[in-house]
Every structure is written in structure tokens, then in C-alpha cells.
Design a protein around this motif. Structure first.
Motif, PDB file in Angstrom:
ATOM      1  N   GLU A  62      20.411  11.616 -20.305  1.00 30.17           N
ATOM      2  CA  GLU A  62      20.051  12.359 -21.332  1.00 30.17           C
ATOM      3  C   GLU A  62      19.837  13.863 -20.923  1.00 30.17           C
ATOM      4  O   GLU A  62      20.252  14.726 -21.627  1.00 30.17           O
ATOM      5  N   LYS A  63      19.032  14.098 -19.866  1.00 27.46           N
ATOM      6  CA  LYS A  63      18.700  15.592 -19.315  1.00 27.46           C
ATOM      7  C   LYS A  63      20.176  16.101 -19.021  1.00 27.46           C
ATOM      8  O   LYS A  63      20.302  17.477 -19.406  1.00 27.46           O
ATOM      9  N   ALA A  64      21.186  15.469 -18.642  1.00 32.23           N
ATOM     10  CA  ALA A  64      22.482  16.278 -18.319  1.00 32.23           C
ATOM     11  C   ALA A  64      23.531  15.791 -19.413  1.00 32.23           C
ATOM     12  O   ALA A  64      24.617  16.485 -19.220  1.00 32.23           O
ATOM     13  N   GLY A  65      22.878  15.454 -20.486  1.00 29.19           N
ATOM     14  CA  GLY A  65      23.571  15.688 -21.882  1.00 29.19           C
ATOM     15  C   GLY A  65      24.793  14.518 -22.126  1.00 29.19           C
ATOM     16  O   GLY A  65      25.499  14.629 -22.976  1.00 29.19           O
ATOM     17  N   TYR A  66      24.541  13.257 -21.586  1.00 31.72           N
ATOM     18  CA  TYR A  66      25.088  12.257 -21.569  1.00 31.72           C
ATOM     19  C   TYR A  66      24.522  11.375 -22.655  1.00 31.72           C
ATOM     20  O   TYR A  66      23.328  10.732 -22.340  1.00 31.72           O
ATOM     21  N   GLY A  67      25.016  11.256 -23.904  1.00 27.32           N
ATOM     22  CA  GLY A  67      24.402  10.552 -25.058  1.00 27.32           C
ATOM     23  C   GLY A  67      24.373   9.044 -24.959  1.00 27.32           C
ATOM     24  O   GLY A  67      25.436   8.820 -24.414  1.00 27.32           O
ATOM     25  N   PHE A  68      23.365   8.301 -25.187  1.00 27.46           N
ATOM     26  CA  PHE A  68      23.353   7.047 -25.265  1.00 27.46           C
ATOM     27  C   PHE A  68      24.455   6.631 -26.248  1.00 27.46           C
ATOM     28  O   PHE A  68      24.807   7.124 -27.352  1.00 27.46           O
ATOM     29  N   HIS A  69      25.463   5.789 -25.825  1.00 25.41           N
ATOM     30  CA  HIS A  69      26.403   5.161 -26.704  1.00 25.41           C
ATOM     31  C   HIS A  69      26.275   3.628 -27.090  1.00 25.41           C
ATOM     32  O   HIS A  69      26.259   3.231 -28.274  1.00 25.41           O
ATOM     33  N   GLN A  70      25.985   2.731 -26.133  1.00 23.96           N
ATOM     34  CA  GLN A  70      25.893   1.121 -26.474  1.00 23.96           C
ATOM     35  C   GLN A  70      25.257   0.743 -25.165  1.00 23.96           C
ATOM     36  O   GLN A  70      25.196   1.139 -24.220  1.00 23.96           O
ATOM     37  N   VAL A  71      24.768  -0.463 -25.634  1.00 24.07           N
ATOM     38  CA  VAL A  71      24.383  -1.410 -24.898  1.00 24.07           C
ATOM     39  C   VAL A  71      25.584  -2.328 -24.254  1.00 24.07           C
ATOM     40  O   VAL A  71      26.239  -2.821 -25.038  1.00 24.07           O
ATOM     41  N   LEU A  72      25.650  -2.531 -22.965  1.00 21.19           N
ATOM     42  CA  LEU A  72      26.843  -3.364 -22.435  1.00 21.19           C
ATOM     43  C   LEU A  72      26.396  -4.807 -21.977  1.00 21.19           C
ATOM     44  O   LEU A  72      25.220  -4.668 -21.419  1.00 21.19           O
ATOM     45  N   PRO A  73      26.859  -5.894 -22.083  1.00 25.61           N
ATOM     46  CA  PRO A  73      26.614  -7.119 -21.543  1.00 25.61           C
ATOM     47  C   PRO A  73      26.695  -7.062 -20.054  1.00 25.61           C
ATOM     48  O   PRO A  73      27.417  -6.184 -19.256  1.00 25.61           O
ATOM     49  N   GLN A  81      27.472  -7.774 -16.113  1.00 29.13           N
ATOM     50  CA  GLN A  81      28.835  -8.295 -15.630  1.00 29.13           C
ATOM     51  C   GLN A  81      28.581  -8.010 -14.292  1.00 29.13           C
ATOM     52  O   GLN A  81      28.085  -7.109 -13.914  1.00 29.13           O
ATOM     53  N   PRO A  82      29.109  -8.903 -13.336  1.00 29.40           N
ATOM     54  CA  PRO A  82      29.207  -8.458 -11.840  1.00 29.40           C
ATOM     55  C   PRO A  82      29.774  -7.185 -11.442  1.00 29.40           C
ATOM     56  O   PRO A  82      30.712  -6.944 -12.238  1.00 29.40           O
ATOM     57  N   PRO A  83      28.857  -6.547 -10.740  1.00 30.14           N
ATOM     58  CA  PRO A  83      28.018  -6.761  -9.831  1.00 30.14           C
ATOM     59  C   PRO A  83      26.595  -6.693 -10.332  1.00 30.14           C
ATOM     60  O   PRO A  83      25.605  -6.858  -9.464  1.00 30.14           O
ATOM     61  N   PHE A  84      26.390  -6.461 -11.585  1.00 31.63           N
ATOM     62  CA  PHE A  84      25.169  -6.125 -12.337  1.00 31.63           C
ATOM     63  C   PHE A  84      24.681  -7.316 -12.928  1.00 31.63           C
ATOM     64  O   PHE A  84      25.308  -7.820 -13.744  1.00 31.63           O
ATOM     65  N   PRO A  85      23.394  -7.494 -12.615  1.00 32.35           N
ATOM     66  CA  PRO A  85      22.681  -8.858 -13.037  1.00 32.35           C
ATOM     67  C   PRO A  85      22.374  -8.864 -14.498  1.00 32.35           C
ATOM     68  O   PRO A  85      22.082  -9.897 -15.223  1.00 32.35           O
ATOM     69  N   GLY A  86      22.103  -7.735 -14.973  1.00 34.62           N
ATOM     70  CA  GLY A  86      21.406  -7.596 -16.384  1.00 34.62           C
ATOM     71  C   GLY A  86      22.391  -6.564 -17.580  1.00 34.62           C
ATOM     72  O   GLY A  86      23.100  -6.009 -16.773  1.00 34.62           O
ATOM     73  N   GLU A  87      21.904  -6.533 -18.698  1.00 33.43           N
ATOM     74  CA  GLU A  87      22.683  -5.741 -19.574  1.00 33.43           C
ATOM     75  C   GLU A  87      22.518  -4.177 -18.962  1.00 33.43           C
ATOM     76  O   GLU A  87      21.585  -3.650 -18.205  1.00 33.43           O
ATOM     77  N   GLY A  88      23.533  -3.462 -19.440  1.00 28.48           N
ATOM     78  CA  GLY A  88      23.457  -1.908 -19.156  1.00 28.48           C
ATOM     79  C   GLY A  88      23.609  -0.902 -20.273  1.00 28.48           C
ATOM     80  O   GLY A  88      23.769  -1.370 -21.278  1.00 28.48           O
ATOM     81  N   HIS A  89      23.396   0.266 -19.947  1.00 29.70           N
ATOM     82  CA  HIS A  89      23.706   1.379 -20.952  1.00 29.70           C
ATOM     83  C   HIS A  89      24.853   2.061 -20.817  1.00 29.70           C
ATOM     84  O   HIS A  89      25.138   2.398 -19.447  1.00 29.70           O
ATOM     85  N   LEU A  90      25.496   2.509 -21.642  1.00 28.45           N
ATOM     86  CA  LEU A  90      26.675   3.416 -21.457  1.00 28.45           C
ATOM     87  C   LEU A  90      26.219   4.527 -22.075  1.00 28.45           C
ATOM     88  O   LEU A  90      25.814   4.816 -23.198  1.00 28.45           O
ATOM     89  N   HIS A  91      26.281   5.613 -21.457  1.00 28.88           N
ATOM     90  CA  HIS A  91      25.824   7.089 -21.789  1.00 28.88           C
ATOM     91  C   HIS A  91      27.465   7.970 -21.784  1.00 28.88           C
ATOM     92  O   HIS A  91      28.173   7.550 -20.883  1.00 28.88           O
ATOM     93  N   ILE A  92      27.693   8.765 -22.668  1.00 27.28           N
ATOM     94  CA  ILE A  92      28.926   9.477 -22.541  1.00 27.28           C
ATOM     95  C   ILE A  92      28.640  10.777 -22.915  1.00 27.28           C
ATOM     96  O   ILE A  92      27.885  11.342 -23.642  1.00 27.28           O
ATOM     97  N   ARG A  93      29.587  11.599 -22.098  1.00 25.61           N
ATOM     98  CA  ARG A  93      29.751  13.075 -22.393  1.00 25.61           C
ATOM     99  C   ARG A  93      31.157  13.541 -22.401  1.00 25.61           C
ATOM    100  O   ARG A  93      32.078  13.013 -21.652  1.00 25.61           O
ATOM    101  N   ARG A  94      31.196  14.335 -23.740  1.00 18.93           N
ATOM    102  CA  ARG A  94      32.727  14.700 -23.798  1.00 18.93           C
ATOM    103  C   ARG A  94      32.834  16.160 -23.398  1.00 18.93           C
ATOM    104  O   ARG A  94      31.786  17.032 -23.332  1.00 18.93           O
TER     105      ARG A  94
END
Length: 187
Positions: free
Chosen positions: A156-167, A169-182
Motif C-alpha cells: 500500500e505504501k508503494a502504491g499497489y492497491g489491493f485487488h483480490q484474495v487468492l486461494p 496454491q503451492p508453494p504457499f500454504p494459505g490464501e494470498g492477497h493480490l495487489h496491483i500497480r498500473r
């Protein structure tokens, strides 16, 4: 590619410089990876000099192929004495799409809470859009695990806005956040 990025000092933060990783970074890399917090959030273990050499080779190959541009982040001033390794920022361009790429980072324990990650990420972001716009780069994606609250703040400090929660998937054991900067986002 011989690229060095500089981030000016502010009244509350030291100067940073970013450059591609070199063999001189082996010992500082192993030292940084002794931190259990860093190891928790990264997928490639670096416990020995041999591990570090393999990790550095991966970074070199990434620059050669253009698929992974990884920068060592140092606090201090360029030249004379580089200061201390503070982290890593990386842009990954895999797949056939040139419209988007993924960015990532980690920060050494001694550098956390000092604005290093967000300032280094901002430098990488500006460089990426400047250099790769001609190839069609329009968007940078930043992914982190949901429970990594510090990474959420950095994004957020670097201007990457939150976009969605991701399910998960390997190698990550839990849900994730996707942030996007255009590329056309205001800075």
C-alpha cells in the motif's frame, strides 16, 4: 545488464542503492537468511555458502533471460562503502504476456520498519515502467500471503492497491492477497 538504482536519503530514512546481485553478496545473503521471519516468507532456503551460490546463480540467469531482474538493496551510499545488505527486490516476467509482471521483495531483519522495502519497491516500480513500457508493460502484480501484514503495508505504501484474495496454491500454504500497480497510476 549493469543497472544501479539510487534512492535519496530523507530526514527519517537513509539512502538506498539497488544493484544486481554479485558473488560479493554470498556472506551477507547467508547472514540475512539466518532470520526466522525471512525464512518463513520465502520459498528458497539459503542456509549455507553453497545455497547462496545457487541462489545467486538463479538471479544471474534471470538477468540473462530477462525473466527475473533481482536487485540487492543496500543502505548507505554507493561507492566507497556500500553499507549493509538491507533486502532484495525483484521483477519476474514469465509467460508470454508482456503487459504484466510480478514484483516481490524481502527485507533483512535489521532493516525492517525503516521504510526500506517500500522505498526499494517504489524504485524498482519506476525503473520497470520506464524500461519495459516500450515492450508493453502496463501492470505490476504483487502477491503475498494473507497473514503477512507487513507485506500488505509495504504494498500500500508503494502504491499497489489491493485487488483480490487468492486461494492457496503451492508453494504457499494459505490464501494470498493480490495487489496491483498500473503504469498510468498517479505517483
Amino acid at each position: 545488464m549493469n543497472v544501479t538504482l539510487r534512492v535519496r536519503a530523507t530526514p527519517s530514512a537513509s539512502a538506498l542503492f539497488l544493484r544486481p546481485w554479485t558473488d560479493d553478496d554470498v556472506e551477507p545473503l547467508v547472514e540475512a537468511y539466518r532470520d526466522p521471519t525471512l525464512r518463513r516468507w520465502t520459498t528458497l532456503p539459503v542456509e549455507t555458502i553453497e545455497d547462496a551460490a545457487k541462489w545467486l546463480e538463479l538471479q544471474r540467469r534471470g538477468w540473462e533471460t530477462g525473466e527475473r531482474m533481482s536487485f540487492a538493496v543496500y543502505r548507505g551510499h554507493f561507492g566507497g562503502g556500500e553499507g549493509r545488505l538491507a533486502g532484495n527486490v525483484v521483477m519476474k516476467r514469465t509467460g508470454s504476456s508482456r503487459e504484466s509482471a510480478e514484483v516481490g521483495y524481502w527485507t533483512a531483519a535489521h532493516a525492517r520498519g525503516r521504510g526500506v522495502a517500500s522505498r526499494a519497491l517504489e524504485a524498482l516500480t519506476g525503473w520497470a515502467f520506464d524500461v519495459f513500457a516500450v515492450e508493453g508493460l502496463e501492470r505490476l502484480d504483487l502477491l503475498h500471503q494473507v497473514d503477512n501484514l507487513a507485506s500488505c503495508r509495504v504494498a500500500e505504501k508503494a502504491g499497489y492497491g489491493f485487488h483480490q484474495v487468492l486461494p492457496a496454491q503451492p508453494p504457499f500454504p494459505g490464501e494470498g492477497h493480490l495487489h496491483i500497480r498500473r503504469a498510468d497510476a498517479p505517483t
